[in-house]
Design a protein around this motif. Sequence first.
Motif, mmCIF file in Angstrom:
data_model
loop_
_atom_site.group_PDB
_atom_site.id
_atom_site.type_symbol
_atom_site.label_atom_id
_atom_site.label_comp_id
_atom_site.label_asym_id
_atom_site.label_seq_id
_atom_site.Cartn_x
_atom_site.Cartn_y
_atom_site.Cartn_z
ATOM 1 N N ASP A 1 -82.365 21.639 -4.481
ATOM 2 C CA ASP A 1 -82.552 22.931 -5.114
ATOM 3 C C ASP A 1 -81.545 23.915 -4.524
ATOM 4 N N ALA A 2 -81.100 24.855 -5.330
ATOM 5 C CA ALA A 2 -80.135 25.844 -4.856
ATOM 6 C C ALA A 2 -80.746 26.678 -3.731
ATOM 7 N N THR A 3 -80.064 26.724 -2.583
ATOM 8 C CA THR A 3 -80.533 27.519 -1.453
ATOM 9 C C THR A 3 -80.093 28.976 -1.631
ATOM 10 N N ASP A 4 -80.583 29.837 -0.734
ATOM 11 C CA ASP A 4 -80.163 31.241 -0.771
ATOM 12 C C ASP A 4 -78.654 31.359 -0.583
ATOM 13 N N GLU A 5 -78.096 30.513 0.274
ATOM 14 C CA GLU A 5 -76.649 30.566 0.498
ATOM 15 C C GLU A 5 -75.882 30.077 -0.733
ATOM 16 N N ASP A 6 -76.397 29.039 -1.409
ATOM 17 C CA ASP A 6 -75.769 28.585 -2.659
ATOM 18 C C ASP A 6 -75.744 29.716 -3.678
ATOM 19 N N LEU A 7 -76.866 30.384 -3.833
ATOM 20 C CA LEU A 7 -76.951 31.475 -4.804
ATOM 21 C C LEU A 7 -76.045 32.630 -4.416
ATOM 22 N N ASN A 8 -75.895 32.856 -3.101
ATOM 23 C CA ASN A 8 -75.006 33.919 -2.649
ATOM 24 C C ASN A 8 -73.559 33.608 -3.031
ATOM 25 N N VAL A 9 -73.160 32.337 -2.897
ATOM 26 C CA VAL A 9 -71.803 31.933 -3.280
ATOM 27 C C VAL A 9 -71.596 32.128 -4.778
ATOM 28 N N MET A 10 -72.575 31.685 -5.591
ATOM 29 C CA MET A 10 -72.456 31.833 -7.037
ATOM 30 C C MET A 10 -72.410 33.310 -7.441
ATOM 31 N N GLU A 11 -73.145 34.134 -6.702
ATOM 32 C CA GLU A 11 -73.144 35.572 -7.003
ATOM 33 C C GLU A 11 -71.779 36.189 -6.693
ATOM 34 N N LEU A 12 -71.190 35.814 -5.560
ATOM 35 C CA LEU A 12 -69.877 36.342 -5.195
ATOM 36 C C LEU A 12 -68.791 35.888 -6.165
ATOM 37 N N LEU A 13 -68.980 34.712 -6.769
ATOM 38 C CA LEU A 13 -67.974 34.158 -7.678
ATOM 39 C C LEU A 13 -68.319 34.407 -9.145
ATOM 40 N N LYS A 14 -69.246 35.304 -9.404
ATOM 41 C CA LYS A 14 -69.710 35.508 -10.777
ATOM 42 C C LYS A 14 -68.587 35.956 -11.712
ATOM 43 N N ALA A 15 -67.610 36.687 -11.170
ATOM 44 C CA ALA A 15 -66.501 37.176 -12.002
ATOM 45 C C ALA A 15 -65.324 36.209 -12.038
ATOM 46 N N VAL A 16 -65.453 35.050 -11.381
ATOM 47 C CA VAL A 16 -64.346 34.088 -11.301
ATOM 48 C C VAL A 16 -64.626 32.936 -12.258
ATOM 49 N N SER A 17 -63.746 32.740 -13.228
ATOM 50 C CA SER A 17 -63.912 31.620 -14.158
ATOM 51 C C SER A 17 -63.240 30.360 -13.632
ATOM 52 N N MET A 18 -62.105 30.516 -12.941
ATOM 53 C CA MET A 18 -61.436 29.382 -12.300
ATOM 54 C C MET A 18 -60.531 29.912 -11.203
ATOM 55 N N GLY A 19 -60.352 29.075 -10.179
ATOM 56 C CA GLY A 19 -59.518 29.472 -9.052
ATOM 57 C C GLY A 19 -60.005 28.840 -7.766
ATOM 58 N N ALA A 20 -59.293 29.104 -6.676
ATOM 59 C CA ALA A 20 -59.637 28.552 -5.362
ATOM 60 C C ALA A 20 -59.346 29.599 -4.302
ATOM 61 N N GLY A 21 -60.069 29.524 -3.191
ATOM 62 C CA GLY A 21 -59.873 30.480 -2.114
ATOM 63 C C GLY A 21 -60.920 30.306 -1.035
ATOM 64 N N VAL A 22 -61.157 31.352 -0.259
ATOM 65 C CA VAL A 22 -62.154 31.315 0.814
ATOM 66 C C VAL A 22 -63.051 32.540 0.702
ATOM 67 N N LEU A 23 -64.267 32.378 1.172
ATOM 68 C CA LEU A 23 -65.247 33.466 1.219
ATOM 69 C C LEU A 23 -65.694 33.653 2.663
#
Length: 245
Positions: A171-193
Motif C-alpha cells: 500500500d502507498a505509504t505516507d512517503e510514497d504519497l509525499n513523492v507523488m504530491e511533489l511530482l504532481k505537476a511533472v508529466s515526465m522527467g528525472a531528478g532528485v527530491l
Amino acid sequence: MGQPKDNPSAKANSEPKQLPTSPPPPRPPVSLIKPSEKKKNKPTKVVRAFRSVVRSFPIWTPAVCKFPGLPGSLPESNRISSGTRITGTLFGYRKGRVSFSMQENPKCLPTLVVELAMQTNTLQKEMSSGMVRIALECEKRSEKDKVKLLDEPVWSMYCNGKKSGYGIKRDATDEDLNVMELLKAVSMGAGVLPGNSEVEGPDGELAYMRAHFERVVGSKDSETLYMLSPGGDNSPELSLFFVRV
C-alpha cells in the motif's frame, strides 16, 4: 590546606554544547484524487470469437525485435498500439531499494506500488548502459484463490534475464504519497527530491524518473508496461512484464 572544590558551573561551561537539530520540513498536504472508475464494456460474441481465433495463431519473432526471447516486446514503431497510457514513476534513495508507482495520471492516487529487488543506483547504471527489461513473475493460483494480476503480493524479479530477488506489492505509504504530491505537476522527467525519511534523514536525496507508459493487457495472467521515450525515438528504454507462470 583543603582540596579545592569542583565548580559545577565551570565544568558545565567546559563541555561542548550540542546544537539542536532542526526538524525536517513539513510535508505538503496530499491533494491527489482517486482514479476514475471506468466501466469496461463486455465484448460481444463476435469479438470473443475473433480473439479466440487470433490467440490460436503461432507467435512469430520478427528480425527487428530488440528483445530476443520475449515475443511482443517490439519497438513502438513496429507494433500496433493496443494499450492505455499511464504514468509510471521509479523512485528511491540512492542506496535504498527502488520502487515503482503506477498512476492513471500525475494528479491521481497510485493504483500500484511495487518495491523492486534492486537498489536505485544499480538501476541507474543499468538504464545508462542500454535497454532494461524487468520481469515480475508469480505462480498461478487455483481458480478459487485467483486474484487480479496486479494484486499479487510477491513477485520473483528478473532484470535483463538475471534473477535479482523478490518484488513486493505494498500500500502507498505516507512517503510514497509525499513523492507523488511533489511530482504532481511533472508529466515526465528525472531528478532528485529532498529526503524526508527516518532512515535517510532530511539530507538524503531521493532520485526519481517519471515517464508515460503504455499498458498492454495480454490476458488475465500477463500485462506489460512499455516506457515511451519523450524524444523522437519511440522505442521503449524500459519495459516491465507482469506474468503468472
